[in-house]
Design an enzyme around this catalytic site. Structure first.
Site, PDB file in Angstrom:
ATOM      1  N   HIS A 118     -39.292  57.243 -34.152  1.00  0.00           N
ATOM      2  CA  HIS A 118     -40.309  56.335 -33.280  1.00  0.00           C
ATOM      3  C   HIS A 118     -40.807  57.506 -32.401  1.00  0.00           C
ATOM      4  O   HIS A 118     -41.996  57.019 -31.657  1.00  0.00           O
ATOM      5  CB  HIS A 118     -39.325  55.449 -32.712  1.00  0.00           C
ATOM      6  CG  HIS A 118     -38.866  54.272 -33.282  1.00  0.00           C
ATOM      7  ND1 HIS A 118     -39.586  53.437 -34.033  1.00  0.00           N
ATOM      8  CD2 HIS A 118     -37.571  53.893 -33.631  1.00  0.00           C
ATOM      9  CE1 HIS A 118     -39.094  52.376 -34.863  1.00  0.00           C
ATOM     10  NE2 HIS A 118     -37.603  52.608 -34.455  1.00  0.00           N
ATOM     11  N   ASP A 126     -36.230  53.003 -43.333  1.00  0.00           N
ATOM     12  CA  ASP A 126     -35.588  52.311 -42.159  1.00  0.00           C
ATOM     13  C   ASP A 126     -36.379  50.966 -41.983  1.00  0.00           C
ATOM     14  O   ASP A 126     -37.337  50.595 -42.322  1.00  0.00           O
ATOM     15  CB  ASP A 126     -35.832  52.932 -40.676  1.00  0.00           C
ATOM     16  CG  ASP A 126     -34.997  52.602 -39.700  1.00  0.00           C
ATOM     17  OD1 ASP A 126     -33.983  53.057 -39.165  1.00  0.00           O
ATOM     18  OD2 ASP A 126     -35.337  51.681 -38.811  1.00  0.00           O
ATOM     19  N   ASP A 135     -30.243  50.109 -41.186  1.00  0.00           N
ATOM     20  CA  ASP A 135     -30.289  48.974 -40.633  1.00  0.00           C
ATOM     21  C   ASP A 135     -31.021  47.813 -41.297  1.00  0.00           C
ATOM     22  O   ASP A 135     -31.320  46.728 -40.993  1.00  0.00           O
ATOM     23  CB  ASP A 135     -30.989  49.195 -39.203  1.00  0.00           C
ATOM     24  CG  ASP A 135     -32.146  49.981 -39.352  1.00  0.00           C
ATOM     25  OD1 ASP A 135     -32.668  50.255 -40.502  1.00  0.00           O
ATOM     26  OD2 ASP A 135     -32.911  50.432 -38.202  1.00  0.00           O
ATOM     27  N   HIS A 177     -37.191  49.555 -39.058  1.00  0.00           N
ATOM     28  CA  HIS A 177     -38.227  49.478 -38.327  1.00  0.00           C
ATOM     29  C   HIS A 177     -39.402  50.429 -38.704  1.00  0.00           C
ATOM     30  O   HIS A 177     -38.918  51.411 -39.308  1.00  0.00           O
ATOM     31  CB  HIS A 177     -37.702  49.900 -36.945  1.00  0.00           C
ATOM     32  CG  HIS A 177     -36.563  49.076 -36.510  1.00  0.00           C
ATOM     33  ND1 HIS A 177     -35.255  49.258 -36.495  1.00  0.00           N
ATOM     34  CD2 HIS A 177     -36.707  47.807 -35.517  1.00  0.00           C
ATOM     35  CE1 HIS A 177     -34.538  48.483 -36.096  1.00  0.00           C
ATOM     36  NE2 HIS A 177     -35.401  47.373 -35.460  1.00  0.00           N
TER      37      HIS A 177
HETATM   38  C1  OKP Z   1     -34.429  52.384 -33.682  1.00  0.00           C
HETATM   39  B1  OKP Z   1     -34.331  52.604 -35.301  1.00  0.00           B
HETATM   40  C2  OKP Z   1     -31.927  46.305 -29.205  1.00  0.00           C
HETATM   41  C3  OKP Z   1     -33.254  46.736 -28.839  1.00  0.00           C
HETATM   42  C4  OKP Z   1     -34.109  46.884 -29.969  1.00  0.00           C
HETATM   43  C5  OKP Z   1     -35.074  49.201 -30.270  1.00  0.00           C
HETATM   44  C6  OKP Z   1     -35.123  49.254 -31.746  1.00  0.00           C
HETATM   45  C7  OKP Z   1     -34.890  50.764 -32.097  1.00  0.00           C
HETATM   46  C8  OKP Z   1     -34.705  51.064 -33.592  1.00  0.00           C
HETATM   47  N1  OKP Z   1     -30.659  46.164 -28.237  1.00  0.00           N
HETATM   48  N2  OKP Z   1     -35.113  47.853 -29.712  1.00  0.00           N
HETATM   49  O1  OKP Z   1     -35.442  52.500 -36.085  1.00  0.00           O
HETATM   50  O2  OKP Z   1     -33.335  52.126 -35.885  1.00  0.00           O
HETATM   51 ZN    ZN Z   2     -34.426  51.130 -37.442  1.00  0.00          ZN
END
Ligand code: OKP
Ligand code: ZN
Length: 333
Positions: free
Chosen positions: A153, A189, A278, A191
């Site tokens: 990110h 991932d 994830d 996200h």
């Molecule tokens: C990082 B990676 C949850 C908040 C979620 C951020 C997500 C970041 C994911 N308490 N916001 O891509 O796994």
């Molecule tokens: Zn993620």
């Protein structure tokens, strides 16, 4: 397969983040790395290659900010993790401001990404881990970098989504500096890897392909849409394949085949996989339906490309299954 990891990556131990406007315990913890270590077996320490490879991606001012932010936060009389709360979204211009709150907002795009005392140390060693795993490809077909915190990110000069330095991007640049000419990054991932996409958006020599939850419903919202295809020399070298919440193996494999076709057509000489566990059905912050037994199948398809492959760890938050999911994925190569 050689696995690289440095225990200094445990130093980053944030306690809080903002989620849906509330302060919550941070999901990205040292325990994640420990869970993976327990499942994957022996690891090797990275060799320290210094800051030069990092500076090929991240500007000096951002690196210096990361190094000093927590000290500056404490010097301002604060305790605990440093978090930004004001962002220069309107009429941005390059001001050089000293106040820690102003610098935090300048170098961040969200409030999920706390800076704790050990953040720089962990981010630094996490990059060294990726660089050493890249070097292992001189003799091996595949290598795994147990990167933590994740990296996909964060862009050249901003942190976000638990990410501070972009290991996949630093590894891609190091590979190009070492003589590779076409690098493909496959981000699987849950996200969207908005930072990696941004770093290479105008580049024709680095292909970025991402399979992720539709940003219409999921973080990071503003990036990862199918009409983002790159710009300038990089036009056509970005491919986003968003999927609906609830996606399981069949739909995921369909997208993966599309991704792999594009990578094959690009004629890459190196593949970097930004791997997040994830996508797992029981991940606490995500909404796909991939099961542990599915991960070897995904890895096998990726391995069919026949490319030297660096696997870099990104997300994955189901602590009880995380190690098994990572081990399952690696077993498919
Ligand atoms: C990082 B990676 C949850 C908040 C979620 C951020 C997500 C970041 C994911 N308490 N916001 O891509 O796994
Ligand atoms: Zn993620």
């Amino acid at each position: 397969m050689q696995i690289f990891w440095d225990p200094r990556q445990l130093a980053h131990a944030p306690s809080i983040e903002m989620h849906n406007g509330r302060i919550e315990p941070c999901s990205e913890t040292p325990a994640r790395a420990q869970a993976i270590l327990d499942a994957v077996g022996p690891t090797e320490l990275p060799r320290d290659q210094g800051e030069d490879p990092i500076l090929r991606v991240h500007p000096r001012a951002y690196v210096d900010f990361l190094k000093s932010a927590h000290d500056d936060w404490c010097a301002a009389g604060r305790t605990g993790d440093a978090l930004p709360y004001a962002f220069p979204a309107v009429r941005r211009r390059s001001l050089s401001l000293d106040r820690i709150d102003a610098r935090l907002g300048r170098y961040a795009y969200d409030t999920c990404t706390p800076i704790a005392a050990g953040t720089w140390t962990s981010a630094y060693w996490n990059v060294q881990t990726a660089l050493s795993a890249l070097e292992a490809l001189e003799t091996d077909r595949t290598a795994f970098a147990l990167c933590r915190p994740p990296g996909h990110h964060c862009g050249a000069d901003y942190m976000g989504g638990y990410c501070y330095l972009n290991s996949a991007a630093v590894a891609a640049e190091a590979a190009i500096a070492a003589g590779r000419s076409r690098v493909a990054i496959l981000d699987i991932d849950y996200h969207h890897g908005n930072g990696t996409q941004d770093i290479f958006y105008a580049r024709g020599d680095v292909l970025f392909v991402s399979i992720h939850a539709d940003p219409a419903t999921d973080y990071p919202f503003y990036w990862g849409h199918p009409d983002e295809t790159g710009e300038g020399e990089g036009e056509g070298a970005t491919l986003n394949l968003p999927l609906l919440r609830g996606t399981g193996l069949t739909e995921f494999e369909r997208a993966l085949d599309q991704a792999l076709d594009r990578i094959a057509a690009f004629r890459a000489d190196l593949l970097i996989v930004s791997y997040g566990a994830d996508t797992y059905a029981h991940d606490p912050i995500s909404h796909f339906a991939i099961e542990t037994r599915d991960y070897p199948l995904l890895a096998r398809r990726i391995a069919c490309l026949g490319l030297p492959t660096l696997v870099v760890m990104e997300g994955g938050y189901a602590l009880d299954a995380l190690g098994h999911n990572v081990a399952a994925f690696l077993s498919g190569f």
